[in-house]
Design a protein around this motif. Structure first.
Motif, mmCIF file in Angstrom:
data_model
loop_
_atom_site.group_PDB
_atom_site.id
_atom_site.type_symbol
_atom_site.label_atom_id
_atom_site.label_comp_id
_atom_site.label_asym_id
_atom_site.label_seq_id
_atom_site.Cartn_x
_atom_site.Cartn_y
_atom_site.Cartn_z
ATOM 1 N N GLU A 142 15.002 -30.362 7.419
ATOM 2 C CA GLU A 142 15.128 -30.498 5.976
ATOM 3 C C GLU A 142 15.415 -31.943 5.574
ATOM 4 O O GLU A 142 15.891 -32.741 6.392
ATOM 5 C CB GLU A 142 16.257 -29.595 5.466
ATOM 6 C CG GLU A 142 15.998 -28.109 5.610
ATOM 7 C CD GLU A 142 17.158 -27.276 5.086
ATOM 8 O OE1 GLU A 142 18.101 -27.859 4.505
ATOM 9 O OE2 GLU A 142 17.131 -26.045 5.251
ATOM 10 N N THR A 143 15.146 -32.257 4.323
ATOM 11 C CA THR A 143 15.452 -33.581 3.794
ATOM 12 C C THR A 143 16.939 -33.875 3.948
ATOM 13 O O THR A 143 17.780 -33.041 3.602
ATOM 14 C CB THR A 143 15.072 -33.661 2.311
ATOM 15 O OG1 THR A 143 13.663 -33.451 2.180
ATOM 16 C CG2 THR A 143 15.426 -35.019 1.727
ATOM 17 N N GLY A 144 17.234 -35.061 4.481
ATOM 18 C CA GLY A 144 18.625 -35.481 4.601
ATOM 19 C C GLY A 144 19.306 -35.080 5.888
ATOM 20 O O GLY A 144 20.497 -35.347 6.057
ATOM 21 N N TRP A 194 25.865 -27.662 1.403
ATOM 22 C CA TRP A 194 25.245 -28.970 1.609
ATOM 23 C C TRP A 194 23.712 -28.903 1.571
ATOM 24 O O TRP A 194 23.041 -29.162 2.579
ATOM 25 C CB TRP A 194 25.711 -29.607 2.927
ATOM 26 C CG TRP A 194 27.177 -29.901 2.923
ATOM 27 C CD1 TRP A 194 28.123 -29.296 3.691
ATOM 28 C CD2 TRP A 194 27.882 -30.854 2.104
ATOM 29 N NE1 TRP A 194 29.370 -29.797 3.399
ATOM 30 C CE2 TRP A 194 29.256 -30.755 2.423
ATOM 31 C CE3 TRP A 194 27.472 -31.767 1.120
ATOM 32 C CZ2 TRP A 194 30.224 -31.525 1.806
ATOM 33 C CZ3 TRP A 194 28.433 -32.540 0.503
ATOM 34 C CH2 TRP A 194 29.792 -32.418 0.843
ATOM 35 N N PRO A 195 23.135 -28.566 0.426
ATOM 36 C CA PRO A 195 21.668 -28.518 0.339
ATOM 37 C C PRO A 195 20.998 -29.859 0.614
ATOM 38 O O PRO A 195 19.844 -29.907 1.044
ATOM 39 C CB PRO A 195 21.421 -28.049 -1.110
ATOM 40 C CG PRO A 195 22.679 -28.387 -1.852
ATOM 41 C CD PRO A 195 23.778 -28.214 -0.847
ATOM 42 N N GLY A 196 21.726 -30.956 0.358
ATOM 43 C CA GLY A 196 21.174 -32.280 0.641
ATOM 44 C C GLY A 196 21.509 -32.791 2.019
ATOM 45 O O GLY A 196 21.182 -33.940 2.364
ATOM 46 N N ARG A 236 22.694 -36.640 4.110
ATOM 47 C CA ARG A 236 22.563 -37.656 3.058
ATOM 48 C C ARG A 236 23.479 -37.337 1.881
ATOM 49 O O ARG A 236 24.143 -38.215 1.333
ATOM 50 C CB ARG A 236 21.105 -37.741 2.600
ATOM 51 C CG ARG A 236 20.844 -38.850 1.588
ATOM 52 C CD ARG A 236 19.380 -38.940 1.263
ATOM 53 N NE ARG A 236 18.594 -39.255 2.441
ATOM 54 C CZ ARG A 236 17.410 -38.719 2.718
ATOM 55 N NH1 ARG A 236 16.869 -37.846 1.896
ATOM 56 N NH2 ARG A 236 16.760 -39.065 3.804
ATOM 57 N N GLU A 237 23.528 -36.062 1.481
ATOM 58 C CA GLU A 237 24.387 -35.665 0.374
ATOM 59 C C GLU A 237 25.860 -35.881 0.733
ATOM 60 O O GLU A 237 26.644 -36.374 -0.083
ATOM 61 C CB GLU A 237 24.155 -34.199 0.019
ATOM 62 C CG GLU A 237 25.012 -33.721 -1.150
ATOM 63 C CD GLU A 237 24.863 -32.243 -1.438
ATOM 64 O OE1 GLU A 237 25.454 -31.770 -2.422
ATOM 65 O OE2 GLU A 237 24.162 -31.545 -0.664
ATOM 66 N N LEU A 238 26.230 -35.510 1.955
ATOM 67 C CA LEU A 238 27.610 -35.695 2.400
ATOM 68 C C LEU A 238 27.998 -37.168 2.367
ATOM 69 O O LEU A 238 29.079 -37.543 1.884
ATOM 70 C CB LEU A 238 27.772 -35.129 3.814
ATOM 71 C CG LEU A 238 29.132 -35.339 4.482
ATOM 72 C CD1 LEU A 238 30.252 -34.709 3.674
ATOM 73 C CD2 LEU A 238 29.123 -34.790 5.912
ATOM 74 N N GLN A 239 27.110 -38.034 2.860
ATOM 75 C CA GLN A 239 27.401 -39.463 2.876
ATOM 76 C C GLN A 239 27.567 -40.012 1.463
ATOM 77 O O GLN A 239 28.482 -40.799 1.190
ATOM 78 C CB GLN A 239 26.288 -40.215 3.606
ATOM 79 C CG GLN A 239 26.536 -41.722 3.688
ATOM 80 C CD GLN A 239 25.585 -42.404 4.658
ATOM 81 O OE1 GLN A 239 24.876 -41.758 5.400
ATOM 82 N NE2 GLN A 239 25.599 -43.723 4.659
#
Length: 469
Positions: free
Chosen positions: A182-184, A366-368, A371-374
């Motif tokens: 997945e993305t990210g 965390w769908p992202g 990358r979202e977490l960062q």
């Protein structure tokens, strides 16, 4: 025969007939195609009309100075030009380099020096192409802080290390690698890790976001073009496959390429050769290809959206990075890892998550992904309290999208309109019902359900076992 010179078009501008013939004979014995002329004007005409790879030019020509060809070579696509000077012409050589010549040769010289000299010139041309590529904002190297294997990816890391061990037993023609996820999830970071730890770590890593390439320019960007190949092709240009020769080419979001380009990528992998736009000759390239996709290439090939033959070629060494929501406690370990690097970046000696934030990290979907977490951590560092970090997206946090709802409900998930029934109810049955609801909402994933309701996985198993008795 020299692999470097095989199939290359070389212009020799030299008024001394015997030397011209000697250089031509040697270069053609190495597989090159030569055009040999004796005057400045003939050299200028050849440069402006022929698809050349290299130029060898004498300084003193009957009708002018060979140095004047340097500017012409640059205008035609930065064609590497090597100036031949008389013995002792150091000042001329320095002037040639200053004006843009790739190298120089002091006469007399052994023609067998040419592969080494022209190899240096080609390396300089690739570096010039790569410099322009790196200077584009979309191609800037991203941080590798997000690369963290943890306990959940130990087996995955072991597989990558086996690929590296196999690479070291090969000298060239390294098999392609496919990374899906997945993305990210960190596909780019894994590609960089493979390159940095592999047998080509001292060579170039060229990163290309295929989704960002304009369709009408994608072929030229990847494979290069000759002067006049299309309307705006005012000079020749090498592509990123050629620029990555000897190193690694990472094609991110490869499914974005058109079927025609996918066919050319397949040819480059299988034959180790490419053809520039507007050219009839093939160029040998030795590239380790790493491809990535956020969609399943197997599924795309089944529906005709991706070439099946290219998928099977890429599927030799393929890996899928699991999403962050399926990595269990590694989500929190990764967050701590990222926080350490970002705190260092922003100059904080002390930074930590609040207990509420730690629980949120473990339970959020965390769908992202990474990358979202960062981004959440970096945003919290900049805008919040570094010593007690909380994410903006958490319920009840100032600035969160559901802050208004949280304010009226004090961040409590329980509907404020609900009240205990007059007749009472069985708490144990309510707990079992909540567990069943969590498992259903998580698609049967017990680990995810446990994180969702803030309990250990073993607790759910205990309750389910007890309920079954």
């Amino acid at each position: 025969m020299s692999a470097l010179l095989s199939g290359r078009e070389i212009l020799i501008v030299e008024d001394e007939l015997l030397l011209r013939k000697r250089l031509t004979a040697y270069l053609e014995s190495q597989g090159a195609a030569c055009t040999a002329v004796g005057t400045l004007q003939e050299g200028r005409n050849a440069l402006e009309n022929l698809p050349l790879d290299y130029v060898l030019a004498d300084v003193n020509l009957p009708d002018g100075l060979g140095l004047d060809l340097i500017e012409v070579a640059q205008e035609q696509g930065e064609i590497p030009i090597v100036i031949m000077t008389a013995d002792g012409g150091v000042a001329v050589a320095v002037d040639a380099i200053r004006r843009g010549a790739s190298d120089y040769l002091a006469k007399p010289f052994d023609p067998q020096e040419l592969p080494l000299v022209l190899g240096r010139a080609q390396s300089g041309r690739r570096e010039s192409r790569l410099k322009r590529h790196r200077n584009r904002p979309s191609n800037q190297a991203s941080s590798d802080e997000g690369l963290f294997f943890g306990e959940s990816l130990e087996a995955f890391r072991g597989q990558l290390e086996k690929v590296i061990e196999a690479d070291r037993r090969l000298t060239d023609k390294l098999p392609p690698v496919l990374i899906e996820g997945e993305t990210g999830t960190g596909k780019s970071s894994v590609a960089r890790w493979l390159h940095a730890n592999g047998s080509r770590s001292d060579k170039e890593l060229v990163v290309v976001n295929c989704a960002a390439l304009p369709e009408q320019l994608a072929e030229s960007e990847l494979f290069g073009h000759e002067k006049g190949a299309f309307t705006d092709a005012k000079q020749a240009r090498i592509g990123l496959f050629e620029a990555a020769d000897g190193g690694t080419l990472f094609l991110d979001e490869i499914a974005s390429l058109s079927p025609a380009l996918q066919a050319k990528v397949l040819t480059a992998i299988e034959d180790g050769r490419i053809r520039k736009v507007g050219s009839s000759k093939q160029i040998d390239v030795n590239v380790r290809l790493i491809a990535a996709s956020n969609r399943s290439l197997k599924e795309l090939s089944a529906t005709g959206e991706f070439r099946e033959d290219l998928y099977h070629r890429l599927n030799l060494l393929s890996f899928t990075i699991p999403p962050l929501r399926d990595r269990g406690d590694d989500a929190l370990r990764l967050a701590e890892h990222l926080l350490t690097g970002l705190a260092r970046k922003y100059g904080y000696k002390k930074a930590s998550f609040s207990e509420r934030c730690r629980r949120w990290i473990c339970n959020y979907e965390w769908p992202g992904n990474v990358r979202e977490l960062q981004h959440e951590i970096e945003r919290a560092l900049v805008l919040g309290d570094p010593e007690c970090l909380e994410f903006m997206g958490m319920p009840g946090t100032t600035g969160s999208s559901d802050a208004a709802t949280s304010d009226s409900n004090n961040g409590d998930w329980l509907n404020p309109a609900w009240s205990l029934p007059e007749e009472g109810f069985m708490l144990e049955a309510a707990i079992d019902r909540l567990i069943d609801l969590a498992i259903d909402e998580c698609g049967g994933n017990v680990s995810k359900a446990a994180r969702r309701i803030g309990v250990a996985r073993d607790y759910i198993r205990y309750r389910k076992t007890k309920k079954g008795k």
